[in-house]
Design a protein around this motif. Structure first.
Motif, mmCIF file in Angstrom:
data_model
loop_
_atom_site.group_PDB
_atom_site.id
_atom_site.type_symbol
_atom_site.label_atom_id
_atom_site.label_comp_id
_atom_site.label_asym_id
_atom_site.label_seq_id
_atom_site.Cartn_x
_atom_site.Cartn_y
_atom_site.Cartn_z
ATOM 1 N N PRO A 164 90.932 -14.639 52.746
ATOM 2 C CA PRO A 164 91.031 -15.467 51.618
ATOM 3 C C PRO A 164 90.873 -16.774 50.884
ATOM 4 C CG PRO A 164 93.069 -14.692 52.512
ATOM 5 C CD PRO A 164 92.377 -14.464 54.034
ATOM 6 N N ASN A 165 90.232 -16.320 49.877
ATOM 7 C CA ASN A 165 89.972 -18.582 49.925
ATOM 8 C C ASN A 165 90.786 -19.182 48.816
ATOM 9 O OD1 ASN A 165 87.866 -20.260 48.794
ATOM 10 N ND2 ASN A 165 86.320 -19.639 48.396
ATOM 11 N N TYR A 166 91.176 -19.697 49.739
ATOM 12 C CA TYR A 166 92.594 -20.471 48.938
ATOM 13 C C TYR A 166 91.639 -21.386 48.410
ATOM 14 C CZ TYR A 166 95.607 -17.728 52.245
ATOM 15 O OH TYR A 166 95.985 -16.974 52.735
ATOM 16 N N THR A 167 90.625 -22.095 48.204
ATOM 17 C CA THR A 167 90.240 -22.971 47.722
ATOM 18 C C THR A 167 89.896 -22.819 45.700
ATOM 19 O OG1 THR A 167 89.315 -23.600 49.685
ATOM 20 C CG2 THR A 167 87.907 -24.566 47.639
ATOM 21 N N ILE A 168 89.005 -21.647 46.315
ATOM 22 C CA ILE A 168 89.278 -21.049 44.535
ATOM 23 C C ILE A 168 90.633 -21.044 44.070
ATOM 24 C CG2 ILE A 168 88.244 -18.981 43.501
ATOM 25 C CD1 ILE A 168 86.178 -18.301 44.893
ATOM 26 N N TRP A 169 91.211 -20.571 44.045
ATOM 27 C CA TRP A 169 93.011 -20.354 43.847
ATOM 28 C C TRP A 169 93.661 -21.350 43.764
ATOM 29 C CZ3 TRP A 169 94.038 -16.595 42.519
ATOM 30 C CH2 TRP A 169 94.360 -15.181 41.974
ATOM 31 N N LEU A 170 93.425 -22.476 44.576
ATOM 32 C CA LEU A 170 93.717 -23.673 44.266
ATOM 33 C C LEU A 170 93.349 -24.222 43.207
ATOM 34 C CD1 LEU A 170 94.290 -25.355 47.956
ATOM 35 C CD2 LEU A 170 96.263 -25.078 46.388
ATOM 36 N N ILE A 171 91.905 -24.253 43.556
ATOM 37 C CA ILE A 171 91.487 -24.902 41.973
ATOM 38 C C ILE A 171 91.576 -24.104 40.811
ATOM 39 C CG2 ILE A 171 88.868 -25.222 40.685
ATOM 40 C CD1 ILE A 171 87.744 -24.917 43.648
ATOM 41 N N LEU A 172 91.851 -22.651 40.487
ATOM 42 C CA LEU A 172 92.367 -22.154 39.213
ATOM 43 C C LEU A 172 94.199 -22.771 38.686
ATOM 44 C CD1 LEU A 172 91.154 -18.645 39.944
ATOM 45 C CD2 LEU A 172 90.292 -20.333 38.534
ATOM 46 N N ILE A 173 95.167 -22.915 39.878
ATOM 47 C CA ILE A 173 96.137 -23.283 39.635
ATOM 48 C C ILE A 173 95.853 -24.791 39.147
ATOM 49 C CG2 ILE A 173 98.157 -23.974 41.016
ATOM 50 C CD1 ILE A 173 97.857 -22.052 43.170
ATOM 51 N N GLY A 174 95.107 -25.536 39.315
ATOM 52 C CA GLY A 174 94.266 -26.740 38.976
ATOM 53 C C GLY A 174 94.064 -27.314 37.906
ATOM 54 N N VAL A 175 93.387 -25.915 37.355
ATOM 55 C CA VAL A 175 92.978 -26.091 36.581
ATOM 56 C C VAL A 175 94.123 -26.081 34.707
ATOM 57 C CG1 VAL A 175 91.197 -24.796 34.078
ATOM 58 C CG2 VAL A 175 90.583 -25.608 36.305
ATOM 59 N N VAL A 176 95.091 -24.538 35.545
ATOM 60 C CA VAL A 176 95.727 -23.945 34.068
ATOM 61 C C VAL A 176 97.028 -25.513 34.853
ATOM 62 C CG1 VAL A 176 97.586 -22.284 34.756
ATOM 63 C CG2 VAL A 176 95.778 -21.476 34.901
ATOM 64 N N ILE A 177 97.214 -25.959 35.509
ATOM 65 C CA ILE A 177 98.049 -26.957 35.671
ATOM 66 C C ILE A 177 97.283 -28.070 34.194
ATOM 67 C CG2 ILE A 177 99.213 -29.259 36.499
ATOM 68 C CD1 ILE A 177 100.194 -27.158 38.330
ATOM 69 N N ILE A 178 96.206 -28.378 34.352
ATOM 70 C CA ILE A 178 95.903 -29.617 33.473
ATOM 71 C C ILE A 178 95.755 -29.277 32.441
ATOM 72 C CG2 ILE A 178 93.946 -30.630 33.030
ATOM 73 C CD1 ILE A 178 93.246 -30.920 36.204
ATOM 74 N N LEU A 179 95.256 -27.690 32.521
ATOM 75 C CA LEU A 179 95.546 -27.114 30.492
ATOM 76 C C LEU A 179 96.937 -27.287 29.940
ATOM 77 C CD1 LEU A 179 92.559 -24.291 31.158
ATOM 78 C CD2 LEU A 179 92.817 -26.669 29.564
ATOM 79 N N LEU A 180 97.609 -26.982 30.673
ATOM 80 C CA LEU A 180 99.324 -27.339 30.361
ATOM 81 C C LEU A 180 99.439 -29.043 30.222
ATOM 82 C CD1 LEU A 180 101.221 -24.345 32.928
ATOM 83 C CD2 LEU A 180 100.831 -24.297 29.892
ATOM 84 N N LEU A 181 99.101 -29.771 30.783
ATOM 85 C CA LEU A 181 99.364 -30.971 30.446
ATOM 86 C C LEU A 181 98.639 -31.624 28.808
ATOM 87 C CD1 LEU A 181 99.063 -32.678 34.080
ATOM 88 C CD2 LEU A 181 101.661 -32.786 32.407
ATOM 89 N N VAL A 182 97.192 -30.994 28.799
ATOM 90 C CA VAL A 182 96.801 -31.559 27.857
ATOM 91 C C VAL A 182 96.967 -30.763 26.500
ATOM 92 C CG1 VAL A 182 94.658 -31.234 26.409
ATOM 93 C CG2 VAL A 182 94.636 -31.683 29.099
ATOM 94 N N PHE A 183 97.849 -29.459 26.940
ATOM 95 C CA PHE A 183 98.280 -28.624 25.649
ATOM 96 C C PHE A 183 99.874 -29.727 25.127
ATOM 97 C CE2 PHE A 183 101.514 -24.978 24.111
ATOM 98 C CZ PHE A 183 100.637 -25.358 22.906
#
Length: 188
Positions: free
Chosen positions: A146-165
């Protein structure tokens, strides 16, 4: 300038000095794990030690864990031929065969010349941890991790989008609060 092509091929020829036919004699020499084209197989080395061609050579084989009945790997091949006084390495497995260390037993039934000649073999063998690890690492059939790097990047992007919102909502609310007139009544 001329080009000259040359072709060569081998024709099997068997000569007899008398009328008695030579019976083939098949032996199972060894069983071991090997790799062909970066794919894992269990190989059975067969030997025809007589001066006769084995035609219509067929093999039906399976492998079990030692002492068990469940078939771990099965294979059937027919329509083969085996040269006189030769060895033949038979790969047993499929395209995505992963080696597991342990003790195994190979059962092999072979026939030749329209089932005129029959052989049955049973041979125990061991796949060591080092053999299994080495061959599995080199195999092209190594299962994808499993490629955990992609999952960590996706979770990071979602957190950043929530903070911006949230920041945008807070700024709008503050701006709205600043623009609201205060209800001060002026004296008349």
């Amino acid at each position: 300038m001329t080009i000259t092509n040359q072709f060569a091929y081998v024709i099997g020829l068997q000569l007899h000095s008398d009328q008695t036919a030579v019976k083939p004699d098949l032996h199972l020499l060894k069983v071991s794990p090997k790799q062909f084209n970066y794919r894992n197989y269990i190989t059975a080395t067969l030997q025809n030690n007589r001066a006769t061609i084995m035609r219509d050579f067929a093999v039906d084989t399976y492998i079990t864990k030692r002492g068990q009945k469940k078939k771990y790997v099965t294979m059937k091949k027919d329509g083969m031929a085996m040269a006189p006084n030769s060895n033949f390495t038979l790969p047993i497995g499929n395209e995505s065969y992963r080696l597991e260390p342990g003790k195994y037993t190979l059962y092999l039934k072979a026939t030749a010349d329209n089932k005129k000649y029959k052989w049955n073999f049973k041979k125990d063998f061991v796949v060591t941890d080092s053999e299994a690890n080495k061959l599995n690492k080199e195999s092209v059939d190594e299962p994808a991790k499993p490629n955990y790097t992609i999952w960590l990047i996706l979770i990071g992007v979602v957190i950043i989008l929530l903070l911006v919102f949230l920041i945008i909502l807070l700024l709008r609310r503050k701006k709205k609060d600043d623009e609201e007139p205060t209800n001060k009544t002026e004296p008349k």
